[in-house]
Each structure stands twice: as C-alpha cells, then as structure tokens.
Design a protein around this motif. Sequence first.
Motif, PDB file in Angstrom:
ATOM      1  N   ALA A 164       0.829  -1.209   0.000  1.00  0.00           N
ATOM      2  CA  ALA A 164       0.000   0.000   0.000  1.00  0.00           C
ATOM      3  C   ALA A 164       0.865   1.261   0.000  1.00  0.00           C
ATOM      4  O   ALA A 164       0.540   2.251  -0.661  1.00  0.00           O
ATOM      5  CB  ALA A 164      -0.918  -0.006   1.220  1.00  0.00           C
ATOM      6  N   LEU A 165       1.967   1.216   0.737  1.00  0.00           N
ATOM      7  CA  LEU A 165       2.895   2.352   0.745  1.00  0.00           C
ATOM      8  C   LEU A 165       3.481   2.582  -0.650  1.00  0.00           C
ATOM      9  O   LEU A 165       3.545   3.718  -1.144  1.00  0.00           O
ATOM     10  CB  LEU A 165       4.016   2.084   1.751  1.00  0.00           C
ATOM     11  N   ALA A 166       3.895   1.498  -1.302  1.00  0.00           N
ATOM     12  CA  ALA A 166       4.461   1.609  -2.648  1.00  0.00           C
ATOM     13  C   ALA A 166       3.427   2.162  -3.635  1.00  0.00           C
ATOM     14  O   ALA A 166       3.744   3.005  -4.486  1.00  0.00           O
ATOM     15  CB  ALA A 166       4.972   0.252  -3.115  1.00  0.00           C
ATOM     16  N   GLU A 167       2.192   1.702  -3.521  1.00  0.00           N
ATOM     17  CA  GLU A 167       1.138   2.186  -4.411  1.00  0.00           C
ATOM     18  C   GLU A 167       0.880   3.675  -4.189  1.00  0.00           C
ATOM     19  O   GLU A 167       0.639   4.432  -5.141  1.00  0.00           O
ATOM     20  CB  GLU A 167      -0.138   1.383  -4.186  1.00  0.00           C
ATOM     21  N   HIS A 168       0.929   4.096  -2.934  1.00  0.00           N
ATOM     22  CA  HIS A 168       0.728   5.511  -2.637  1.00  0.00           C
ATOM     23  C   HIS A 168       1.817   6.359  -3.289  1.00  0.00           C
ATOM     24  O   HIS A 168       1.541   7.397  -3.899  1.00  0.00           O
ATOM     25  CB  HIS A 168       0.729   5.725  -1.119  1.00  0.00           C
ATOM     26  N   LEU A 169       3.065   5.914  -3.170  1.00  0.00           N
ATOM     27  CA  LEU A 169       4.172   6.661  -3.763  1.00  0.00           C
ATOM     28  C   LEU A 169       4.088   6.664  -5.290  1.00  0.00           C
ATOM     29  O   LEU A 169       4.321   7.693  -5.939  1.00  0.00           O
ATOM     30  CB  LEU A 169       5.505   6.071  -3.308  1.00  0.00           C
ATOM     31  N   ALA A 170       3.759   5.506  -5.857  1.00  0.00           N
ATOM     32  CA  ALA A 170       3.622   5.434  -7.316  1.00  0.00           C
ATOM     33  C   ALA A 170       2.517   6.367  -7.808  1.00  0.00           C
ATOM     34  O   ALA A 170       2.605   6.952  -8.896  1.00  0.00           O
ATOM     35  CB  ALA A 170       3.345   3.998  -7.743  1.00  0.00           C
ATOM     36  N   GLY A 171       1.490   6.541  -6.975  1.00  0.00           N
ATOM     37  CA  GLY A 171       0.393   7.436  -7.329  1.00  0.00           C
ATOM     38  C   GLY A 171       0.802   8.892  -7.403  1.00  0.00           C
ATOM     39  O   GLY A 171       0.110   9.717  -8.018  1.00  0.00           O
ATOM     40  N   HIS A 172       1.930   9.254  -6.789  1.00  0.00           N
ATOM     41  CA  HIS A 172       2.450  10.611  -6.880  1.00  0.00           C
ATOM     42  C   HIS A 172       3.229  10.831  -8.175  1.00  0.00           C
ATOM     43  O   HIS A 172       3.673  11.951  -8.449  1.00  0.00           O
ATOM     44  CB  HIS A 172       3.377  10.907  -5.702  1.00  0.00           C
ATOM     45  N   GLY A 173       3.459   9.759  -8.931  1.00  0.00           N
ATOM     46  CA  GLY A 173       4.188   9.888 -10.186  1.00  0.00           C
ATOM     47  C   GLY A 173       5.677   9.628 -10.081  1.00  0.00           C
ATOM     48  O   GLY A 173       6.400   9.795 -11.064  1.00  0.00           O
ATOM     49  N   TYR A 174       6.161   9.224  -8.910  1.00  0.00           N
ATOM     50  CA  TYR A 174       7.584   8.894  -8.786  1.00  0.00           C
ATOM     51  C   TYR A 174       7.909   7.674  -9.649  1.00  0.00           C
ATOM     52  O   TYR A 174       7.100   6.752  -9.765  1.00  0.00           O
ATOM     53  CB  TYR A 174       7.941   8.581  -7.328  1.00  0.00           C
ATOM     54  N   GLU A 175       9.102   7.656 -10.225  1.00  0.00           N
ATOM     55  CA  GLU A 175       9.476   6.557 -11.125  1.00  0.00           C
ATOM     56  C   GLU A 175      10.752   5.834 -10.708  1.00  0.00           C
ATOM     57  O   GLU A 175      10.976   4.700 -11.119  1.00  0.00           O
ATOM     58  CB  GLU A 175       9.641   7.091 -12.556  1.00  0.00           C
ATOM     59  N   ARG A 176      11.609   6.475  -9.920  1.00  0.00           N
ATOM     60  CA  ARG A 176      12.854   5.843  -9.468  1.00  0.00           C
ATOM     61  C   ARG A 176      12.837   5.744  -7.946  1.00  0.00           C
ATOM     62  O   ARG A 176      12.698   6.760  -7.254  1.00  0.00           O
ATOM     63  CB  ARG A 176      14.081   6.627  -9.934  1.00  0.00           C
ATOM     64  N   PHE A 177      13.002   4.517  -7.450  1.00  0.00           N
ATOM     65  CA  PHE A 177      12.866   4.258  -6.021  1.00  0.00           C
ATOM     66  C   PHE A 177      14.095   3.517  -5.486  1.00  0.00           C
ATOM     67  O   PHE A 177      14.775   2.800  -6.221  1.00  0.00           O
ATOM     68  CB  PHE A 177      11.633   3.390  -5.738  1.00  0.00           C
ATOM     69  N   ALA A 178      14.346   3.670  -4.209  1.00  0.00           N
ATOM     70  CA  ALA A 178      15.368   2.877  -3.522  1.00  0.00           C
ATOM     71  C   ALA A 178      14.799   2.399  -2.196  1.00  0.00           C
ATOM     72  O   ALA A 178      14.010   3.110  -1.552  1.00  0.00           O
ATOM     73  CB  ALA A 178      16.640   3.688  -3.279  1.00  0.00           C
ATOM     74  N   ARG A 189       8.486  -4.397  -3.694  1.00  0.00           N
ATOM     75  CA  ARG A 189       8.960  -4.855  -5.003  1.00  0.00           C
ATOM     76  C   ARG A 189       7.827  -5.458  -5.820  1.00  0.00           C
ATOM     77  O   ARG A 189       7.825  -5.363  -7.058  1.00  0.00           O
ATOM     78  CB  ARG A 189      10.091  -5.866  -4.845  1.00  0.00           C
ATOM     79  N   ALA A 190       6.851  -6.091  -5.149  1.00  0.00           N
ATOM     80  CA  ALA A 190       5.715  -6.662  -5.867  1.00  0.00           C
ATOM     81  C   ALA A 190       4.933  -5.577  -6.605  1.00  0.00           C
ATOM     82  O   ALA A 190       4.329  -5.834  -7.652  1.00  0.00           O
ATOM     83  CB  ALA A 190       4.798  -7.407  -4.895  1.00  0.00           C
ATOM     84  N   VAL A 191       4.948  -4.366  -6.079  1.00  0.00           N
ATOM     85  CA  VAL A 191       4.235  -3.254  -6.712  1.00  0.00           C
ATOM     86  C   VAL A 191       5.125  -2.505  -7.701  1.00  0.00           C
ATOM     87  O   VAL A 191       4.698  -2.174  -8.813  1.00  0.00           O
ATOM     88  CB  VAL A 191       3.720  -2.274  -5.634  1.00  0.00           C
ATOM     89  N   LEU A 192       6.388  -2.261  -7.329  1.00  0.00           N
ATOM     90  CA  LEU A 192       7.256  -1.379  -8.115  1.00  0.00           C
ATOM     91  C   LEU A 192       8.171  -2.113  -9.083  1.00  0.00           C
ATOM     92  O   LEU A 192       8.725  -1.497  -9.998  1.00  0.00           O
ATOM     93  CB  LEU A 192       8.106  -0.525  -7.164  1.00  0.00           C
ATOM     94  N   GLY A 193       8.355  -3.421  -8.900  1.00  0.00           N
ATOM     95  CA  GLY A 193       9.169  -4.203  -9.819  1.00  0.00           C
ATOM     96  C   GLY A 193      10.573  -3.659  -9.971  1.00  0.00           C
ATOM     97  O   GLY A 193      11.252  -3.309  -9.007  1.00  0.00           O
ATOM     98  N   GLY A 194      11.029  -3.523 -11.202  1.00  0.00           N
ATOM     99  CA  GLY A 194      12.391  -3.092 -11.483  1.00  0.00           C
ATOM    100  C   GLY A 194      12.639  -1.617 -11.234  1.00  0.00           C
ATOM    101  O   GLY A 194      13.779  -1.149 -11.363  1.00  0.00           O
ATOM    102  N   ALA A 195      11.618  -0.862 -10.848  1.00  0.00           N
ATOM    103  CA  ALA A 195      11.799   0.569 -10.587  1.00  0.00           C
ATOM    104  C   ALA A 195      12.445   0.825  -9.229  1.00  0.00           C
ATOM    105  O   ALA A 195      12.809   1.962  -8.929  1.00  0.00           O
ATOM    106  CB  ALA A 195      10.460   1.294 -10.661  1.00  0.00           C
ATOM    107  N   ILE A 196      12.597  -0.225  -8.403  1.00  0.00           N
ATOM    108  CA  ILE A 196      13.178  -0.044  -7.074  1.00  0.00           C
ATOM    109  C   ILE A 196      14.400  -0.938  -6.900  1.00  0.00           C
ATOM    110  O   ILE A 196      14.416  -2.086  -7.362  1.00  0.00           O
ATOM    111  CB  ILE A 196      12.143  -0.335  -5.956  1.00  0.00           C
ATOM    112  N   GLU A 197      15.441  -0.399  -6.254  1.00  0.00           N
ATOM    113  CA  GLU A 197      16.637  -1.170  -5.945  1.00  0.00           C
ATOM    114  C   GLU A 197      16.828  -1.227  -4.436  1.00  0.00           C
ATOM    115  O   GLU A 197      16.441  -0.298  -3.715  1.00  0.00           O
ATOM    116  CB  GLU A 197      17.875  -0.548  -6.593  1.00  0.00           C
TER     117      GLU A 197
END
Length: 344
Positions: free
Chosen positions: A164-178, A198-206
């Motif tokens: 849910a946290l990842a989805e919230h951040l993705a909803g802001h339009g962020y594309e690069r995550f750590a 990672r299940a939400v953001l996939g390869g966009a997060i390291e």
Amino acid sequence: MDVTIYEVAQRAGVSIATVSRALRGTGPVAARTREKVLKAVEELNFTPSHLGVSLAEGRHAANGIVFPDLAGPYYTEVLLGYEEVASELGRSVVILSTKGRSRVNDLVKDLAGRVDGMLIFGHTVPEPLVAELVLLRMRLVFISRDPLTGADTLRSENRASAGALAEHLAGHGYERFAFLGAPMASQDDVDERWQGVRAVLGGAIEAVDTRHYTVECGFEAARGLLKGRRRPEAIICSDDEVALGALLAAEELGLSVPGDLAVTGWDDIMAARHARPALTTVRQPMRELGARAARALDELITGARHLPRHQSLPTELVIRSSCGHHPETSPNPDRRAGDPFRPR
C-alpha cells in the motif's frame, strides 16, 4: 551438534527429568533405570550440561529475552510492553543482547538454564541451537519470524502495508525508487517489507544495504545514493531510524523533502511524528508485540496452553508530509490511509 539430554532420554527410554535425577542424584530412581541411563550416557558419549539438567528440572521463576541489540526505540517499546505484563504476572526478566558478543551459543544456553522460557527476536539465535531448545521442550516465543514448529511466533503484518505504501508513492508519479535496509534474510520482517514494495514497483526499485538499522547507517547509505548521477525520487526505508538518517543526508546535500525527494519509514516512533518534515511511515504495535509475547510465554510455562500459536498483528499506513501530497489530499499532517491492514 553435541549430544543432548533429550537423546539420552530417548536411548534409555525414560523422560529427561529421570535422566537429570539419575545423573544428579536429586530424586528416587530405580537401580535398573539408573543403569539404563548410565549405559546410554556412555554409548552416546554424553557430557551433562547445565542447560539440559536445568530444563529437565524446571525450577525457575524468570523469563529470558534474547535480542540482537537493545539500543533504539523499537526494542525499547517491545521490552516495555513485555515487562509490564511480566510484572503483572509476578515474573522477573533476564535480558541478553547478543550485539558484539562472542560465544552466543554458550550465552544462550546459560540463559536457558536459568529461566522457565525465552522470548527470542527473529534469527538472533543460530538455527541448530533453536532446534536443540525445541527438542529440550524449552518454552519459546519468537518475535518477527515465520511460524516455527514447537514454538509460538508473533509478528506484525508487513507485505500488505508495504504494498500500500508503494502504491501511494507510485500514485504521486515517482518513477525511481530505492529501498534502504540492512541485508535482507529469509523470513525476516525487513525482507517481507522489501517483497511487498517490489511486488508493486518491480524493477523501478533497488535495494541498498545499510548494514544496521540506525540513523548513522541510514545517513551514510542515503548520502552515497543521493550523490549518484541518477538519484532516486523516493526512498523507502526499512525503519524510521534509517529514514531519519536519510532526511539528514538530504538536508546536508541541500535537497528538499518532499520537493526534491520523498522519504518514508516504518514503525512510527515518536521522532517520526516530530521530524521536519513529518515522516510518512507504517505504524506497527511495538509495545503490544511485547505484551502479547509475555502472555503467550506465561501460558506455555503454566500449562494453560500446550499447542503453539502463531499471531500476526495489524499495521497501519500513516501519510505525512515527507512523501508529498496530492492537491486533493487533506492538509492534516497525520492522515491515516484507510483502515488498518489485517493479517491475511
């Protein structure tokens, strides 16, 4: 692994209490039974240990706690919850921190020989010793690990809230995550959080190793990351202390949070609420974890319950200003995102 008193009891066909009495001479044991015990001892080359005979006799009025560290608000809250209930139950508490200690096995065995049961955090105790303690029927409660045969386990829900946290951040339009966290281990809470985002953001997060869950380690890891050519737009931290370190690193580098960078934590310690900006995080019931662990261990010690129980406590996503807000978002800096996440 060394031969245990449990194996001697199995070879002789008696209880571990009978083995203890036969070796110590502390109670009536038939001559033939004593002979069988001594024969098993010789065949197995068994060396009696304080741990084995003490567990067999079960003569204590204290609980043991084994944590990897005692510094920081997370462990403090869990211990406060545990000790409050233990005090109500009339039990004393003996605490062992393994940080910087050698001979951890020996220290844990010594503690086990002096208490009626133990609370152990995650994978602090090596698995072979855990297996030995289970075989010896030690009353055990674990916090922050997957269900284990022969012991109670307690943990807070991680994956759904992390998602849910990842989805919230993705909803802001962020594309690069750590993701900033110490080395992830199988069945570890931090690994669960990593799997959830990672299940939400996939390869966009390291994932970035912080070595420890401290402000200092969070600061060092975040500073190195933010100096890179392609710095992340959002940093999801394994806990609030790491996140506070990331906020300090951003400040040192002249980056605005959340203008240039979003930062989130986990736990909802008091400092997270008073940070500037206030920290978006996931609230977990730290004190309640300790309280439930104390009650669970007392049930096992007193015989009120014999079968292991595995509990997962709900967590809650708390949205504050460190991750930025949509224009339509309420200005309340401590807005809770939906209902608490219940364990599956």
